[in-house]
Design a protein around this motif. Sequence first.
Motif, PDB file in Angstrom:
ATOM      1  N   UNK A   1       0.891  -1.244   0.031  1.00  0.00           N
ATOM      2  CA  UNK A   1       0.075   0.009  -0.003  1.00  0.00           C
ATOM      3  C   UNK A   1       0.843   1.302  -0.080  1.00  0.00           C
ATOM      4  N   UNK A   2       0.853   2.104  -0.889  1.00  0.00           N
ATOM      5  CA  UNK A   2       1.342   3.523  -1.055  1.00  0.00           C
ATOM      6  C   UNK A   2       0.797   4.527  -0.045  1.00  0.00           C
ATOM      7  N   UNK A   3       1.871   5.134   0.379  1.00  0.00           N
ATOM      8  CA  UNK A   3       1.463   6.110   1.524  1.00  0.00           C
ATOM      9  C   UNK A   3       1.768   7.619   0.755  1.00  0.00           C
ATOM     10  N   UNK A   4       0.726   8.477   0.849  1.00  0.00           N
ATOM     11  CA  UNK A   4       0.793   9.760   0.256  1.00  0.00           C
ATOM     12  C   UNK A   4       0.877  10.918   1.489  1.00  0.00           C
ATOM     13  N   UNK A   5       1.435  11.798   1.382  1.00  0.00           N
ATOM     14  CA  UNK A   5       1.455  12.755   2.532  1.00  0.00           C
ATOM     15  C   UNK A   5       1.087  14.223   1.922  1.00  0.00           C
ATOM     16  N   UNK A  91       6.696   8.134   6.706  1.00  0.00           N
ATOM     17  CA  UNK A  91       7.664   7.485   5.593  1.00  0.00           C
ATOM     18  C   UNK A  91       6.564   7.513   4.445  1.00  0.00           C
ATOM     19  N   UNK A  92       6.330   8.682   3.757  1.00  0.00           N
ATOM     20  CA  UNK A  92       5.463   8.481   2.649  1.00  0.00           C
ATOM     21  C   UNK A  92       6.149   8.118   1.367  1.00  0.00           C
ATOM     22  N   UNK A  93       5.515   7.501   0.427  1.00  0.00           N
ATOM     23  CA  UNK A  93       5.976   7.400  -1.026  1.00  0.00           C
ATOM     24  C   UNK A  93       5.974   8.517  -1.827  1.00  0.00           C
ATOM     25  N   UNK A  94       4.911   9.313  -1.543  1.00  0.00           N
ATOM     26  CA  UNK A  94       4.667  10.485  -2.402  1.00  0.00           C
ATOM     27  C   UNK A  94       4.395  11.604  -1.389  1.00  0.00           C
ATOM     28  N   UNK A 362       4.640   5.148 -10.660  1.00  0.00           N
ATOM     29  CA  UNK A 362       5.577   4.787  -9.393  1.00  0.00           C
ATOM     30  C   UNK A 362       7.149   4.614  -9.775  1.00  0.00           C
ATOM     31  N   UNK A 363       7.112   4.301 -11.125  1.00  0.00           N
ATOM     32  CA  UNK A 363       8.597   4.320 -11.911  1.00  0.00           C
ATOM     33  C   UNK A 363       9.360   5.398 -11.967  1.00  0.00           C
ATOM     34  N   UNK A 364       8.504   6.461 -12.107  1.00  0.00           N
ATOM     35  CA  UNK A 364       8.984   7.844 -12.310  1.00  0.00           C
ATOM     36  C   UNK A 364      10.575   8.341 -11.682  1.00  0.00           C
ATOM     37  N   UNK A 365      11.626   8.435 -12.538  1.00  0.00           N
ATOM     38  CA  UNK A 365      12.849   8.700 -11.763  1.00  0.00           C
ATOM     39  C   UNK A 365      12.920   9.663 -10.498  1.00  0.00           C
ATOM     40  N   UNK A 366      13.636   9.368  -9.364  1.00  0.00           N
ATOM     41  CA  UNK A 366      13.925  10.465  -8.317  1.00  0.00           C
ATOM     42  C   UNK A 366      14.994  11.364  -8.816  1.00  0.00           C
TER      43      UNK A 366
END
Length: 373
Positions: A1-5, A91-94, A362-366
């Motif tokens: 599950x992705x976490x969004x802040x 610890x969000x993913x986005x 979610x594969x967009x480069x950091x």
Amino acid sequence: MKKIAFLSGTRADFGKLKSLIQAVNGASDFEYGIFATGMHLLEQYGLTVIEIEKAGFQNIYRFTNHTSEATMDLTLAKTIEGFSTYVKTFQPDLIIVHGDRVEALAGAIVGSLNNILVGHIEGGELSGTVDELIRHSVSKLSHIHFVSHERAAKRLVQMGELESSIFNIGSADLDVLFSDSLPHLKTAKAYYDIAFKNYAVVLFHSVTTAHQETAAHAADFVEALLEDDQDYIVIYPNNDLGSTAILEAYQQFEGYPRFRLFPSLRFEYFITLLKNAAFLIGNSSAGIHEAPYLGIPTVNVGRRQENRDLKTDSIIHVDNTKAAISAGIASAKAVSVKPKGKKSAKTAASGFLKALRTETFWQIEHQKQFRDL
């Protein structure tokens, strides 16, 4: 599950983020958190974090970023410190930030420096004053862009952003403006004890790049309103440098029943009141974005919105002198405006959720790199 802040610092940006948070809240494949700061935590401005709670949201982290000096650089530094602590816990993913305020810049800095994806709502717009610099800085620090229209997308490409990182989801404003769940005018008036039948809305902010002139401009602005015979719903300015001078000038409204002052209004209630107003006067982006869609004339005072997309007959531009403001009010009372927008089957919230569920999202480069045209 992705976490969004989601980061929110004002009543205005929460109004634009609300439908997006609701979309995530209703999805089983995402978890959200809300970092509430800025004006949300100031009693003088209505302690609007309460409105976030009233919307039914949970997982709200409160952080006071106000400093005694009230300068943008110190506010930025304090917000970075608080948000950095928050993301290490959540610890969000986005991270989702909106617009052109220092809180958004703080969120983008923390995300980019901690290798967390940052999504920017309404990048590629034109702001004016120092907000212009902040908005484009946030865009360059962000990895993903949720834009409102193709012109904004084109500007981001001009800035070297990848087309694959830009998602045109439309304006979250319109999700609210044409919502079937807006309160009735009678309900909004009763909630705020407003007895006016014919009224205008006042939203006047300090121009941070010329805050030394705010007291003089506020004095002329207030005098023009006092000399008019219109009833006015007056909403406090943002807590930017110079806002104290505006609030001091507003003290002259005391004893005049034609003026009702409010630190803040719930966004949906504000939209209902705006939809039924005679006109909006001041220098808020609401006069540039929301009012034309609703068919409400705007008296746009001064240079705060100078670089915005202002191609509509419903916006009357005047300078900061009392005579010009009075003339603008007369013009607004005489003009007839047709609504610019209408309800769409596609909402920004649905476009936002669709983007989040795209496999490549979610594969967009950091690691960002500039791309030449």
